[in-house]
Design a protein around this motif. Structure first.
Motif, PDB file in Angstrom:
ATOM      1  N   ALA A  77      45.199  47.515  20.091  1.00 17.33           N
ATOM      2  CA  ALA A  77      45.898  48.362  20.912  1.00 17.33           C
ATOM      3  C   ALA A  77      45.287  48.267  22.111  1.00 17.33           C
ATOM      4  O   ALA A  77      45.912  48.395  23.219  1.00 17.33           O
ATOM      5  N   GLN A  78      44.043  48.155  22.152  1.00 17.89           N
ATOM      6  CA  GLN A  78      43.060  48.099  23.404  1.00 17.89           C
ATOM      7  C   GLN A  78      43.562  46.684  24.237  1.00 17.89           C
ATOM      8  O   GLN A  78      43.815  46.812  25.384  1.00 17.89           O
ATOM      9  N   ALA A  79      43.708  45.641  23.437  1.00 12.73           N
ATOM     10  CA  ALA A  79      43.973  44.243  24.226  1.00 12.73           C
ATOM     11  C   ALA A  79      45.292  44.323  24.802  1.00 12.73           C
ATOM     12  O   ALA A  79      45.458  43.800  25.815  1.00 12.73           O
ATOM     13  N   ALA A  80      46.339  45.015  24.312  1.00 14.32           N
ATOM     14  CA  ALA A  80      47.513  45.068  25.034  1.00 14.32           C
ATOM     15  C   ALA A  80      47.466  45.840  26.326  1.00 14.32           C
ATOM     16  O   ALA A  80      48.572  45.921  27.047  1.00 14.32           O
ATOM     17  N   ASP A  81      46.285  46.892  26.342  1.00 14.34           N
ATOM     18  CA  ASP A  81      46.280  47.768  27.574  1.00 14.34           C
ATOM     19  C   ASP A  81      45.062  47.404  28.403  1.00 14.34           C
ATOM     20  O   ASP A  81      44.670  48.079  29.236  1.00 14.34           O
ATOM     21  N   LYS A  82      44.641  46.227  28.179  1.00 15.63           N
ATOM     22  CA  LYS A  82      43.321  45.781  28.854  1.00 15.63           C
ATOM     23  C   LYS A  82      43.642  45.548  30.599  1.00 15.63           C
ATOM     24  O   LYS A  82      44.534  44.835  30.689  1.00 15.63           O
ATOM     25  N   LYS A  83      43.123  46.092  31.484  1.00 17.97           N
ATOM     26  CA  LYS A  83      43.219  45.823  32.965  1.00 17.97           C
ATOM     27  C   LYS A  83      42.343  44.942  33.473  1.00 17.97           C
ATOM     28  O   LYS A  83      41.381  44.511  32.636  1.00 17.97           O
ATOM     29  N   PRO A  84      42.980  44.214  34.388  1.00 16.82           N
ATOM     30  CA  PRO A  84      42.209  42.961  34.980  1.00 16.82           C
ATOM     31  C   PRO A  84      40.927  43.420  35.645  1.00 16.82           C
ATOM     32  O   PRO A  84      40.786  44.730  36.196  1.00 16.82           O
ATOM     33  N   ILE A  85      39.878  42.715  36.041  1.00 16.55           N
ATOM     34  CA  ILE A  85      38.811  42.903  36.759  1.00 16.55           C
ATOM     35  C   ILE A  85      39.024  42.162  38.058  1.00 16.55           C
ATOM     36  O   ILE A  85      39.571  40.934  38.050  1.00 16.55           O
ATOM     37  N   PHE A  86      38.788  42.886  39.364  1.00 21.44           N
ATOM     38  CA  PHE A  86      39.448  42.346  40.454  1.00 21.44           C
ATOM     39  C   PHE A  86      38.220  41.765  41.145  1.00 21.44           C
ATOM     40  O   PHE A  86      37.082  42.352  41.409  1.00 21.44           O
ATOM     41  N   ILE A  87      38.455  40.595  41.731  1.00 23.19           N
ATOM     42  CA  ILE A  87      37.491  39.851  42.822  1.00 23.19           C
ATOM     43  C   ILE A  87      38.067  39.779  44.210  1.00 23.19           C
ATOM     44  O   ILE A  87      39.215  39.329  44.117  1.00 23.19           O
ATOM     45  N   GLY A  88      37.497  40.216  45.139  1.00 17.33           N
ATOM     46  CA  GLY A  88      38.186  39.845  46.357  1.00 17.33           C
ATOM     47  C   GLY A  88      37.618  38.646  47.163  1.00 17.33           C
ATOM     48  O   GLY A  88      36.807  38.161  47.009  1.00 17.33           O
ATOM     49  N   LEU A  89      38.772  38.445  48.068  1.00 24.41           N
ATOM     50  CA  LEU A  89      38.640  37.352  49.114  1.00 24.41           C
ATOM     51  C   LEU A  89      39.006  37.833  50.401  1.00 24.41           C
ATOM     52  O   LEU A  89      40.349  38.047  50.504  1.00 24.41           O
ATOM     53  N   ASP A  90      38.067  38.169  51.368  1.00 27.46           N
ATOM     54  CA  ASP A  90      38.399  38.376  52.858  1.00 27.46           C
ATOM     55  C   ASP A  90      38.132  37.276  53.442  1.00 27.46           C
ATOM     56  O   ASP A  90      37.022  36.992  53.784  1.00 27.46           O
ATOM     57  N   GLY A 122      37.529  40.466  26.758  1.00 26.94           N
ATOM     58  CA  GLY A 122      39.049  39.835  27.067  1.00 26.94           C
ATOM     59  C   GLY A 122      39.748  40.376  28.080  1.00 26.94           C
ATOM     60  O   GLY A 122      40.752  39.981  28.328  1.00 26.94           O
ATOM     61  N   ARG A 123      39.040  40.893  29.171  1.00 23.30           N
ATOM     62  CA  ARG A 123      39.945  41.259  30.359  1.00 23.30           C
ATOM     63  C   ARG A 123      39.891  40.131  31.219  1.00 23.30           C
ATOM     64  O   ARG A 123      38.778  39.447  31.459  1.00 23.30           O
ATOM     65  N   LYS A 124      41.014  39.845  31.836  1.00 23.52           N
ATOM     66  CA  LYS A 124      41.064  38.589  32.877  1.00 23.52           C
ATOM     67  C   LYS A 124      40.714  39.036  34.158  1.00 23.52           C
ATOM     68  O   LYS A 124      40.549  40.212  34.643  1.00 23.52           O
ATOM     69  N   LEU A 125      40.412  37.912  34.880  1.00 22.13           N
ATOM     70  CA  LEU A 125      39.866  37.928  36.413  1.00 22.13           C
ATOM     71  C   LEU A 125      41.161  37.832  37.248  1.00 22.13           C
ATOM     72  O   LEU A 125      42.188  37.092  37.070  1.00 22.13           O
ATOM     73  N   LYS A 126      41.332  38.674  38.201  1.00 19.07           N
ATOM     74  CA  LYS A 126      42.301  38.809  39.063  1.00 19.07           C
ATOM     75  C   LYS A 126      41.967  38.739  40.762  1.00 19.07           C
ATOM     76  O   LYS A 126      41.082  39.499  40.926  1.00 19.07           O
ATOM     77  N   LEU A 127      42.225  37.768  41.523  1.00 18.67           N
ATOM     78  CA  LEU A 127      42.124  37.534  42.890  1.00 18.67           C
ATOM     79  C   LEU A 127      42.926  38.365  43.802  1.00 18.67           C
ATOM     80  O   LEU A 127      44.004  38.277  43.744  1.00 18.67           O
ATOM     81  N   LEU A 128      42.138  39.191  44.462  1.00 22.43           N
ATOM     82  CA  LEU A 128      42.755  40.044  45.718  1.00 22.43           C
ATOM     83  C   LEU A 128      42.462  39.306  46.996  1.00 22.43           C
ATOM     84  O   LEU A 128      41.044  39.123  47.099  1.00 22.43           O
ATOM     85  N   ILE A 129      43.468  39.155  47.913  1.00 18.36           N
ATOM     86  CA  ILE A 129      43.215  38.362  49.182  1.00 18.36           C
ATOM     87  C   ILE A 129      43.640  39.230  50.527  1.00 18.36           C
ATOM     88  O   ILE A 129      44.459  39.918  50.322  1.00 18.36           O
ATOM     89  N   SER A 130      42.777  39.411  51.392  1.00 12.08           N
ATOM     90  CA  SER A 130      43.184  39.446  52.564  1.00 12.08           C
ATOM     91  C   SER A 130      42.822  38.749  53.839  1.00 12.08           C
ATOM     92  O   SER A 130      42.023  37.880  53.800  1.00 12.08           O
ATOM     93  N   ASP A 131      43.284  38.868  54.878  1.00  9.68           N
ATOM     94  CA  ASP A 131      43.292  38.016  56.058  1.00  9.68           C
ATOM     95  C   ASP A 131      42.396  38.769  57.181  1.00  9.68           C
ATOM     96  O   ASP A 131      42.944  39.679  57.819  1.00  9.68           O
TER      97      ASP A 131
END
Length: 333
Positions: A52-65, A99-108
């Motif tokens: 149940a937890q795996a189905a609802d795991k939120k990503p871990i965010f890393i930023g790139l500005d 098991g949480r996935k990494l996700k990239l956030l981008i800004s300019d």
């Protein structure tokens, strides 16, 4: 762990037997049987909870500005590619933190410090953000430093090399450097001038930025250690149309080589200026790595073949046979 439902037979260890006090059948549990049943039920619960937890795991965010909107720089795109390749590898291997996935956030930030600071503050409000990476322009990252300290947000200097990004009075520091800094560059640039170009008298051409000031201080100090004379220092502004007059001032002052602190646009101007001179007036140019973060070769054109230009680098994919290098190059295709 075996599939939870394969333990059904073990649950039957809760068996029925005849009570010696009568003919009625009563359940009879041994202590060990009870413990086994409870362990099985607990294991089943944990498996279902994890599913149940795996189905609802939120990503871990890393930023790139970074300076995506800069007209000639390509450093932001290069940093993005490297980060995404690394994050994809980690995610394919199962992610992080169970098991949480990494996700990239981008800004300019378009290389403008004020925009970079606003972007950093905006990113910091993102839940589960663990840090923000920058790209090439030191003035942006320098302005990040007090904000990152106040927010207790880790920032990472991937390309920007000004010393004060990490050499400051904050403790603990939330500022991390991933590569070169100007003090280290100064030592290498001057040693190369002396040993490879036999130049004991150099002139400095510096961008009128905090990055240029960082290099000025580092080169002055290192020149004393190496016994090299600085015959002059000349500053240029972003947007200047030619550096020829500044170059000629240094050459006439007795410079045997030019130490260049520039990005791709102004660096290409100098190359074209020097290429236009008679061969006897073309001094070796030894450059910091700012010129490599953009369309330098396209901006210089054939003039690049007419000058003696060397650039400091900490790593090159050229002739690197390592598995990591091959894996990254394959991912870029």
């Amino acid at each position: 762990m075996p599939h939870p439902f394969s333990s059904y037979a073990q649950v039957q260890h809760c068996f029925w037997s005849q009570n010696i006090l009568g003919s009625r059948l009563m359940p009879s549990f041994s202590t060990r049987s009870y413990a086994a049943v409870m362990l099985i039920l607990w294991s089943l619960f944990m498996v279902l909870a994890n599913l149940a937890q795996a189905a609802d795991k939120k990503p871990i965010f890393i930023g790139l500005d970074a300076e995506f909107g800069h007209k000639t720089s390509t450093s932001a795109q290069a940093v993005q590619q490297g980060m995404q390749i690394a994050m994809d590898e980690i995610n394919r291997a199962g992610g992080v933190l169970n098991g949480r996935k990494l996700k990239l956030l981008i800004s300019d930030n378009r290389s403008i410090p004020a925009i970079g600071v606003d972007n950093l503050k905006r990113m910091a409000a993102t839940p589960d953000l663990v840090g923000v990476f920058g790209a090439k322009f030191s003035p942006v990252i320098i302005e990040w430093v007090p904000v990152a300290q106040q927010l207790e947000l880790p920032i990472f200097a991937t390309w920007s090399s000004a010393d004060e990004i990490t050499d400051h009075g904050y403790f603990p520091s939330y500022c991390f450097r991933l590569s070169l800094k100007d003090t280290w560059a100064a030592s290498t640039l001057l040693r190369f001038a002396l040993e490879e170009r036999q130049a004991s008298r150099v002139g400095l051409l510096l961008a009128n930025l905090s990055w240029g000031q960082s290099n000025q201080l580092a080169i002055r100090e290192e020149a004393q250690h190496q016994g090299i004379s600085i015959v002059g220092e000349r500053w240029f502004n972003l947007g200047d149309k030619s550096l020829l007059a500044l170059y000629q001032d240094l050459r006439e002052a007795g410079a045997e080589a030019i130490i260049l602190i520039a990005n791709e646009t102004e660096g290409s101007l100098l190359v074209k200026d020097v290429a236009s001179l008679p061969a006897s007036q073309r001094l070796p140019i030894i450059s910091h790595w700012g010129i490599t973060g953009g369309n330098f070769a396209q901006l210089t054109g054939s003039a690049l073949e007419q000058v003696d230009l060397s650039v400091i680098q900490t790593y090159s994919f050229i002739d690197d046979p390592s598995p990591a290098a091959k894996r990254v190059l394959a991912a870029l295709k």
